[in-house]
Write an enzyme that holds these catalytic residues in place. Sequence first.
Site, PDB file in Angstrom:
ATOM      1  N   ALA A  74       1.203  -1.052  -0.141  1.00  0.00           N
ATOM      2  CA  ALA A  74       0.269   0.082  -0.330  1.00  0.00           C
ATOM      3  C   ALA A  74       0.999   1.142   0.368  1.00  0.00           C
ATOM      4  CB  ALA A  74      -0.837   0.061   1.131  1.00  0.00           C
ATOM      5  N   GLY A 119       0.176  -5.190   1.032  1.00  0.00           N
ATOM      6  CA  GLY A 119      -0.447  -4.749   0.157  1.00  0.00           C
ATOM      7  C   GLY A 119      -0.290  -5.615  -1.081  1.00  0.00           C
ATOM      8  N   GLU A 122      -0.486  -8.827  -0.678  1.00  0.00           N
ATOM      9  CA  GLU A 122      -2.248  -9.544  -0.287  1.00  0.00           C
ATOM     10  C   GLU A 122      -2.746  -9.080  -2.101  1.00  0.00           C
ATOM     11  OE1 GLU A 122      -1.859  -5.885   2.706  1.00  0.00           O
ATOM     12  OE2 GLU A 122      -3.052  -7.119   3.704  1.00  0.00           O
ATOM     13  N   GLU A 142       4.813  -5.235   7.049  1.00  0.00           N
ATOM     14  CA  GLU A 142       4.444  -3.817   8.134  1.00  0.00           C
ATOM     15  C   GLU A 142       4.489  -3.479   9.143  1.00  0.00           C
ATOM     16  OE1 GLU A 142       2.696  -6.015   5.760  1.00  0.00           O
ATOM     17  OE2 GLU A 142       1.110  -5.404   4.694  1.00  0.00           O
TER      18      GLU A 142
HETATM   19  N1  CAA Z   1       4.495   3.205  -0.645  1.00  0.00           N
HETATM   20  C1  CAA Z   1       4.869   4.534  -1.082  1.00  0.00           C
HETATM   21  N2  CAA Z   1       5.724   4.371  -1.587  1.00  0.00           N
HETATM   22  C2  CAA Z   1       6.778   3.520  -1.804  1.00  0.00           C
HETATM   23  C3  CAA Z   1       6.667   1.939  -1.622  1.00  0.00           C
HETATM   24  C4  CAA Z   1       4.898   2.411  -0.848  1.00  0.00           C
HETATM   25  N3  CAA Z   1       4.677   1.544  -0.082  1.00  0.00           N
HETATM   26  N4  CAA Z   1       7.844   1.665  -1.752  1.00  0.00           N
HETATM   27  C5  CAA Z   1       8.329   1.702  -2.672  1.00  0.00           C
HETATM   28  N5  CAA Z   1       8.583   3.649  -2.400  1.00  0.00           N
HETATM   29  C6  CAA Z   1       8.687   4.558  -3.728  1.00  0.00           C
HETATM   30  C7  CAA Z   1       9.926   4.847  -2.484  1.00  0.00           C
HETATM   31  O1  CAA Z   1       8.913   5.852  -2.069  1.00  0.00           O
HETATM   32  C8  CAA Z   1      10.719   5.636  -3.794  1.00  0.00           C
HETATM   33  O2  CAA Z   1      10.104   6.826  -3.992  1.00  0.00           O
HETATM   34  P1  CAA Z   1      11.437   8.235  -4.032  1.00  0.00           P
HETATM   35  O3  CAA Z   1      12.447   7.626  -5.535  1.00  0.00           O
HETATM   36  O4  CAA Z   1      10.307   9.080  -4.368  1.00  0.00           O
HETATM   37  O5  CAA Z   1      11.718   8.632  -2.511  1.00  0.00           O
HETATM   38  C9  CAA Z   1      10.214   4.570  -4.826  1.00  0.00           C
HETATM   39  O6  CAA Z   1       9.261   4.028  -4.143  1.00  0.00           O
HETATM   40  C10 CAA Z   1      11.729   3.958  -4.928  1.00  0.00           C
HETATM   41  O7  CAA Z   1      11.535   2.503  -3.793  1.00  0.00           O
HETATM   42  P2  CAA Z   1      13.324   2.803  -3.138  1.00  0.00           P
HETATM   43  O8  CAA Z   1      14.218   3.456  -3.415  1.00  0.00           O
HETATM   44  O9  CAA Z   1      12.378   2.730  -1.889  1.00  0.00           O
HETATM   45  O10 CAA Z   1      13.822   1.265  -3.717  1.00  0.00           O
HETATM   46  P3  CAA Z   1      14.757   0.382  -2.856  1.00  0.00           P
HETATM   47  O11 CAA Z   1      15.089  -0.456  -4.045  1.00  0.00           O
HETATM   48  O12 CAA Z   1      15.556   1.224  -2.058  1.00  0.00           O
HETATM   49  O13 CAA Z   1      13.759  -0.710  -2.269  1.00  0.00           O
HETATM   50  C11 CAA Z   1      11.939  -1.779  -1.187  1.00  0.00           C
HETATM   51  C12 CAA Z   1      12.521  -1.163  -2.751  1.00  0.00           C
HETATM   52  C13 CAA Z   1      12.605  -2.731  -0.547  1.00  0.00           C
HETATM   53  C14 CAA Z   1      10.533  -2.418  -2.299  1.00  0.00           C
HETATM   54  C15 CAA Z   1      11.092  -0.845  -0.545  1.00  0.00           C
HETATM   55  O14 CAA Z   1      11.225   0.594  -1.371  1.00  0.00           O
HETATM   56  C16 CAA Z   1      10.734  -1.083   0.200  1.00  0.00           C
HETATM   57  O15 CAA Z   1      10.982  -0.963   1.000  1.00  0.00           O
HETATM   58  N6  CAA Z   1       8.875  -0.473   0.055  1.00  0.00           N
HETATM   59  C17 CAA Z   1       8.327  -0.779   1.419  1.00  0.00           C
HETATM   60  C18 CAA Z   1       7.957  -1.622   1.637  1.00  0.00           C
HETATM   61  C19 CAA Z   1       6.686  -1.546   2.511  1.00  0.00           C
HETATM   62  O16 CAA Z   1       6.820  -1.356   3.962  1.00  0.00           O
HETATM   63  N7  CAA Z   1       5.551  -1.995   1.686  1.00  0.00           N
HETATM   64  C20 CAA Z   1       4.170  -2.260   3.161  1.00  0.00           C
HETATM   65  C21 CAA Z   1       3.493  -1.419   3.018  1.00  0.00           C
HETATM   66  S1  CAA Z   1       1.984  -0.545   4.094  1.00  0.00           S
HETATM   67  C22 CAA Z   1       1.213  -2.194   3.632  1.00  0.00           C
HETATM   68  O17 CAA Z   1       1.212  -2.657   2.774  1.00  0.00           O
HETATM   69  C23 CAA Z   1       0.168  -2.236   4.715  1.00  0.00           C
HETATM   70  C24 CAA Z   1      -1.485  -3.019   4.288  1.00  0.00           C
HETATM   71  O18 CAA Z   1      -0.915  -3.958   4.257  1.00  0.00           O
HETATM   72  C25 CAA Z   1      -2.362  -2.167   4.041  1.00  0.00           C
END
Ligand code: CAA
Length: 267
Positions: A74, A119, A122, A142
């Site tokens: 998400a 998400g 999911e 999460e």
């Molecule tokens: N939400 C918003 N933006 C996200 C995102 C997310 N879940 N995942 C990645 N992005 C964005 C980053 O912010 C970044 O944007 P900017 O260039 O503007 O900074 C861009 O995508 C590229 O990401 P990274 O620079 O972080 O890329 P990376 O290769 O270094 O890392 C990754 C990749 C390991 C997937 C890392 O992006 C990451 O950990 N993302 C988050 C994963 C996460 O925590 N997901 C769960 C979200 S909460 C959820 O899903 C709740 C639910 O069940 C409803």
Amino acid sequence: MPPDLHRMTYENLLFDIQNDILTITINRPKALNAINNPTMKELRYFFGTEGPTRSDFKGVIITGAGEKAFVAGADIKQFLGLGAGEGADLSQIGHDAYFFIENFDRPVIAAINGFALGGGLELAMACHMRIASEKARMGQPEVNLGLIPGYGGSQRLVQLVGKGKAMELLLTADMIKADEALRLGLVNHVVPVGEEIEKAKEILMKIATKGPLAITKTIKLVNAYFDKNVDGFALEVEEFGHCTTTADFREGASAFIEKRKANFIGK
Ligand code: CAA
């Protein structure tokens, strides 16, 4: 054929139909296809309202745009600063959208081309099957954010991998590789990078040769196993009884006896 744009303008989903298979691409590659609320509403609208009325495809593939991610979760940014009840509302929209996918009348396969996190995993778990590329990475991170899964992950992960492993993945936020996901039964197949859509198409095209009503009923029955309010065995008896009265069953049985290919009409 593009979807009916009079009813919903899709800003974050791409649609493509080939050989009766619809491919939907989550198209926010700069954010690793993170699903924000508008994207979730588009998914909910398509699977809940538009998709069921359309007959121009027999199966659906969901994948992510770009090389890197299926869906990285998400969109984290939208959760900051929410007021009371707003978080639950966002979660409910996701639950509704994924419920419609899980209960869609035709098979839906996730082609996991990269990160499938939170998400995103999911979403893949709401699909009927999952094909992962060798570079796919999956997890429910999460708790790293002080959050829990909000789109059904705490339930569907248990269904797919069992309580012990689900508990470990949810509590540690570990990200697993495709071969480990295959071992756990989280994905159906692992294929070389770039072949996940082809593999999904191959499966969907095989299913498209079967009796469509039988396919829809089978999806409903497998889902019934996990629905505490439904007696799946009783439902099977009922649906079997209905199946035997259909033109498709008469055609399928006649084709078998006459040693020819069945020509199903979905009635
Ligand atoms: N939400 C918003 N933006 C996200 C995102 C997310 N879940 N995942 C990645 N992005 C964005 C980053 O912010 C970044 O944007 P900017 O260039 O503007 O900074 C861009 O995508 C590229 O990401 P990274 O620079 O972080 O890329 P990376 O290769 O270094 O890392 C990754 C990749 C390991 C997937 C890392 O992006 C990451 O950990 N993302 C988050 C994963 C996460 O925590 N997901 C769960 C979200 S909460 C959820 O899903 C709740 C639910 O069940 C409803």
